[in-house]
Motif scaffolding. Sequence first.
Motif, PDB file in Angstrom:
ATOM      1  N   UNK A 454      -3.870  -8.268  -7.692  1.00 35.85           N
ATOM      2  CA  UNK A 454      -3.672  -8.020  -6.275  1.00 35.85           C
ATOM      3  C   UNK A 454      -3.509  -6.539  -6.004  1.00 35.85           C
ATOM      4  N   UNK A 455      -2.689  -6.187  -5.022  1.00 35.15           N
ATOM      5  CA  UNK A 455      -2.531  -4.773  -4.679  1.00 35.15           C
ATOM      6  C   UNK A 455      -1.890  -3.971  -5.811  1.00 35.15           C
ATOM      7  N   UNK A 456      -2.538  -2.893  -6.204  1.00 41.63           N
ATOM      8  CA  UNK A 456      -1.994  -2.008  -7.249  1.00 41.63           C
ATOM      9  C   UNK A 456      -1.746  -0.632  -6.639  1.00 41.63           C
ATOM     10  N   UNK A 457      -1.004  -0.640  -5.539  1.00 46.88           N
ATOM     11  CA  UNK A 457      -0.733   0.590  -4.800  1.00 46.88           C
ATOM     12  C   UNK A 457       0.654   1.145  -5.076  1.00 46.88           C
ATOM     13  N   UNK A 458       1.356   0.555  -6.060  1.00 43.91           N
ATOM     14  CA  UNK A 458       2.694   1.032  -6.383  1.00 43.91           C
ATOM     15  C   UNK A 458       3.771   0.534  -5.443  1.00 43.91           C
ATOM     16  N   UNK A 459       3.454  -0.446  -4.591  1.00 41.17           N
ATOM     17  CA  UNK A 459       4.407  -0.928  -3.588  1.00 41.17           C
ATOM     18  C   UNK A 459       4.796  -2.396  -3.795  1.00 41.17           C
ATOM     19  N   UNK A 460       4.510  -2.955  -4.968  1.00 48.79           N
ATOM     20  CA  UNK A 460       4.804  -4.373  -5.199  1.00 48.79           C
ATOM     21  C   UNK A 460       6.304  -4.658  -5.100  1.00 48.79           C
ATOM     22  N   UNK A 461       7.119  -3.815  -5.730  1.00 43.23           N
ATOM     23  CA  UNK A 461       8.574  -4.026  -5.679  1.00 43.23           C
ATOM     24  C   UNK A 461       9.079  -3.944  -4.244  1.00 43.23           C
ATOM     25  N   UNK A 462       8.508  -3.031  -3.476  1.00 44.18           N
ATOM     26  CA  UNK A 462       8.903  -2.882  -2.074  1.00 44.18           C
ATOM     27  C   UNK A 462       8.611  -4.162  -1.297  1.00 44.18           C
ATOM     28  N   UNK A 463       7.443  -4.758  -1.554  1.00 41.18           N
ATOM     29  CA  UNK A 463       7.099  -6.003  -0.857  1.00 41.18           C
ATOM     30  C   UNK A 463       8.063  -7.131  -1.238  1.00 41.18           C
ATOM     31  N   UNK A 464       8.390  -7.231  -2.543  1.00 42.04           N
ATOM     32  CA  UNK A 464       9.338  -8.262  -2.983  1.00 42.04           C
ATOM     33  C   UNK A 464      10.702  -8.061  -2.326  1.00 42.04           C
ATOM     34  N   UNK A 465      11.180  -6.820  -2.329  1.00 41.28           N
ATOM     35  CA  UNK A 465      12.491  -6.520  -1.746  1.00 41.28           C
ATOM     36  C   UNK A 465      12.521  -6.862  -0.259  1.00 41.28           C
TER      37      UNK A 465
END
Length: 473
Positions: A454-465
Amino acid sequence: MSTDKGQYFNDLRTIQANLPTEYSRTFGQMIVHYYLHLIKSSHTQKANAKGLKQQAAGILQEFKRKQSLRKDYPATDLLVWVAESNHLPQALPVTSLLKEKKYRVTYISNKQQLLANPALEGYNKIQVVLPKRGIIAEKQVKEFEAVVSSIIANTNLAIITAEDIDTISKAFREYVTYTRQLQADYEKVITNVNPKAALIGYDIPTEGRTLTDVLNAKSIPTFMIQHGAMAKVDGIFGTHISKTIFVYGEVSKQVLKDSGTKADIKITGAPYLDELMKKLHTAGSKAQGKLKVLVAFSGPGHLTTENHHKKSIEAVMEVAKNHSGSVEFYFKLHPKDNRSYYTAEMEGKNLTNVHFKLPHSQSNDIFDWALFADIMLTGASTVAIEAMLCRKPVISLDLTGDYKELSFVKEGAVKLISDKAELNTVIEQAVLQNFDAFDASSRKAELYAKQFYGPTDGQAAQRCAQLIEPSLN
């Protein structure tokens, strides 16, 4: 080809759905023990009589368990269950963001070494001391056996038959008191810390599953980040009980849906990749010198029998012997794998080109290993897809035909090899800088990796949070 083991989970869930109340909840909590007994896993065999030292250790463990339950732990907003080393790289990027916003985060585990990780400094921590496996009256076993026998006789199951009743009863006898005590212990801890939500490392093994069940029963929101490769429709994925599951990409979301999960599935990307993307984007060129092959099997388990695992190692070691002067093989062992499988195959072969660590590095990071190598060789492991992100050609060695339903195999994103001779030929060609065997799969691998992660923009943790945060207010 071996039996589709995922069907056991489908049948076990059907049995659970038909069990009366006094059995159904505990049956679901310990579903993995029934499964392991049914596939005749060696580590589920009944233990031998314990010696005095083991008995003393058991008494001490029970004392520590009772002591731990008397502790007063501070209240928390988010409770985070971790039981494996790979849970921390997924959870920490998420919890650090929430901690920055002043939310109270508590990590809970039965593994002291995980809680001792320096990265958890500043977090509240709870070490769970697991209960002993107790004894249940044989009368209760027979009553349970009669109920299950009736369900099997009157239900259309795919794989479980009346011949499996003794095996199911054995699992019940060995683990039901343990699981019931575990539930009672968790209920005390949850009452103590009163979390508003929980992030679960993995909700299939009994310890994490029972905690998740206790939280669900108290209507406390439960979240889980994708655990490993969800690369084929499988009964095990329909067994998840977390209410919300964060998955990397569309591939995993579809697999979960097709496997029958009832969770709310959110595509977020992979939190553990957030800090690695810069490193990954520099990958791709083949190094000079000897060909370097990274071998990363995941050991015997759900998709791989012990016999298949041994045959795969034997094949690779023979190819290593054939190319002792031109190819270096680097074996990265999965936590559930065992070095003894490899040393047994190496005995008497003088394989100086076989290594179990990187030169000049102590790193255990799979991406450091993948970036170092020219070719990745695996079976059904997630490392295949991680190597695709590193733009490395991937071989899936499948000597029994068990991996053909894996999505990255079906999509042609790996070079599927089914016999030792072909493996030898492909490696021989690669030594000569001929990577034509990977032309078709390499083109598909880039697309597959994007779909999987999926998105590999470095924002995965931000989306989960962001998805967890409303439950904390």
